[in-house]
Design an enzyme around this catalytic site. Structure first.
Site, PDB file in Angstrom:
ATOM      1  CG  HIS A 171     119.954 -19.074  -4.783  1.00  0.00           C
ATOM      2  ND1 HIS A 171     119.738 -17.952  -5.408  1.00  0.00           N
ATOM      3  CD2 HIS A 171     120.050 -20.033  -5.772  1.00  0.00           C
ATOM      4  CE1 HIS A 171     119.594 -18.407  -6.762  1.00  0.00           C
ATOM      5  NE2 HIS A 171     119.787 -19.589  -6.802  1.00  0.00           N
TER       6      HIS A 171
ATOM      7  CG  ASP B 188     115.794 -17.246  -5.108  1.00  0.00           C
ATOM      8  OD1 ASP B 188     116.975 -16.874  -4.337  1.00  0.00           O
ATOM      9  OD2 ASP B 188     116.043 -16.596  -6.064  1.00  0.00           O
TER      10      ASP B 188
END
Length: 464
Positions: free
Chosen positions: A312, A278
């Site tokens: 991300h 993430d």
């Protein structure tokens, strides 16, 4: 006409002064951030009954007893020596430096009985949940140091086994999908249900953080390698005077943010390496009702000399950012991966509210990134249904001296349709090569997006 010229001249001089002064606060912030110092006392966990490859519950008791003894003695170092130490949840106390020695591994057992309920936040919402694997609450002078490994034991056979929506869930519980535990917690937040009534754990599938330091002051995390977290990896929450230095994070699990300082002030993150499933670094400030309090702001944060691979976003603000963020300085970082989606990312929505301002980044070197160098998104998670009507604001963002060799866009802004709540965005003196789509993509409203000295694929960019 003369009055107009004078006004424009004053504005120009003011902007010039602001440009010169925008890094002026950096030195003041840096000077305030001082790592804690501990008494020269040592408490070996083996002296309290810990055994390498031993029983997790027995080792948990031994390590926590060593921490308690260190605290009662006035502080010092609790030392995890060479070897593999299987344990349950560890709770730090004031004046304790937990030292994970070189060639030592703290391996956390996948056994929920070893993680009692404690007060924490889960995705920006206050609640009681499983104790994070290493936890501290309302402490002063705490540290986690050493050259060893802290392994959260996350895998598809343990904490990462999914039945829920987009990885939020965990098959320990059957209510983890949207509409289950996560949405129930968000609903309780929107209805101002007292925090002591928001009790999770107990088969409800909200995974614990690897490290959660809550309401602590004078904090140091240095040198350790953090692996396989059940959830967010390093989550300082409402901390003051925080140093995170030379930490390595390798975590490909769901919601596996690398370092998420939330509602913290005076923070230094330096020399760290991130490879995550993430966001690498995500600055948070509470979510919705629980974040809309003066004490929830994140401010005075320095990120420098870090390396980011997969994730991300490299350095991110949001999405749990209702308390707002200000005075964030990012410099001399390197980012490179086709699996790194964005370099600088700001994500929020109209459930969050809050003001994000005074974000300064310079001297960032990027190889590949998947989408864009700067993304500002005021419509993140558009399906969120609890508490709309709090439009966020993003303003005074400066990016300077960036280089990037591969991306789809340079700047990608998604503003609101009805208000210019993104404004004063500056991108200066940078070279972006290998841009496959557009230099700038703007949806919704944005004002005063200023580019100067920006070259995309060798061509200077001039905003219309």
């Amino acid at each position: 006409m003369t009055k107009l010229i004078i006004t424009l001249l004053c504005l120009t001089l003011s902007l010039s002064a602001n440009a010169k002064n925008r890094w002026k606060a950096y030195k003041k912030i840096e000077k305030r951030i001082v790592a804690p110092v501990f008494p020269d006392r040592e408490f070996l966990i083996t002296d309290y009954g810990a055994t390498a490859y031993g029983n997790a519950a027995d080792n948990q008791k031994a390590i926590n007893n060593a921490i308690l003894a260190c605290n009662k003695a006035g502080g010092g170092r609790v030392v995890v020596p060479q070897g593999k130490w299987i344990t349950g949840g560890i709770r730090l106390l004031s004046n304790v430096n937990l030292v994970v020695s070189e060639e030592a591994t703290l391996l956390f057992a996948y056994d929920t009985k070893l993680y009692p309920l404690v007060k924490t936040r889960w995705e920006g919402v206050d609640c009681w949940n499983y104790q994070p694997l290493i936890y501290a609450y309302d402490c002063k002078n705490v540290a986690i140091t050493g050259k060893g490994i802290i392994d959260g034991n996350g895998s598809q056979d343990t904490w990462w086994s999914m039945t829920g929506y987009e990885g939020w869930g965990w098959k320990e519980g059957l209510e983890t999908q949207r509409g289950g535990s996560r949405d129930r917690l968000l609903k309780q937040c929107s209805e101002n249900v007292p925090v002591d009534q928001r009790r999770y754990g107990l088969g409800q599938g909200l995974r614990p953080q690897l490290i959660n330091l809550y309401l602590c002051e004078n904090v140091l995390v240095e040198g350790v390698t953090l692996l396989r977290s059940p959830f967010w990896v390093l989550h300082p929450l409402m901390c003051k005077n925080l140093t995170i230095r030379n930490v390595t994070v390798w975590n490909e699990g769901p919601n596996g943010d690398g370092c998420d300082p939330e509602s913290c002030s005076d923070v230094l993150i330096e020399g760290c390496k991130f490879h995550t499933g993430d966001d690498c670094i995500a600055i948070k400030a509470g979510r919705n009702v629980d974040g809309r309090k003066p004490e929830c702001i994140s401010e005075n944060i320095i990120v420098r000399n870090c390396q980011m691979e997969d994730g991300h976003g490299g350095v991110v603000l949001g999405s749990e950012i209702s308390g707002g963020a200000r005075n964030v300085y990012i410099h001399d970082c390197q980012m490179d991966s086709e699996h790194l989606d964005r370099v600088i990312r700001i994500k929020t929505n109209s459930c969050r509210g809050g003001i994000i301002e005074n974000i300064f980044a310079r001297d960032i070197k990027v190889g590949k990134c998947g989408e864009c160098v700067l993304k500002i998104n005021l419509n993140y998670d558009p399906k969120e249904k609890f508490g709309r009507g709090y439009n966020p604001t993003v303003r005074n963002v400066w990016l300077e001296r960036f280089s990037c060799e591969n991306s789809k866009y340079g700047i990608f802004i998604i503003g609101l349709d009805d208000e210019e709540n993104v404004y004063d965005i500056h991108f200066r003196n940078s070279k972006l090569n290998g841009v496959s789509q557009k230099a700038m993509r703007i949806e919704g409203k944005a004002a005063r997006v200023d580019v100067k000295g920006l070259y995309v694929n060798g061509i200077p960019v001039v905003k219309d």
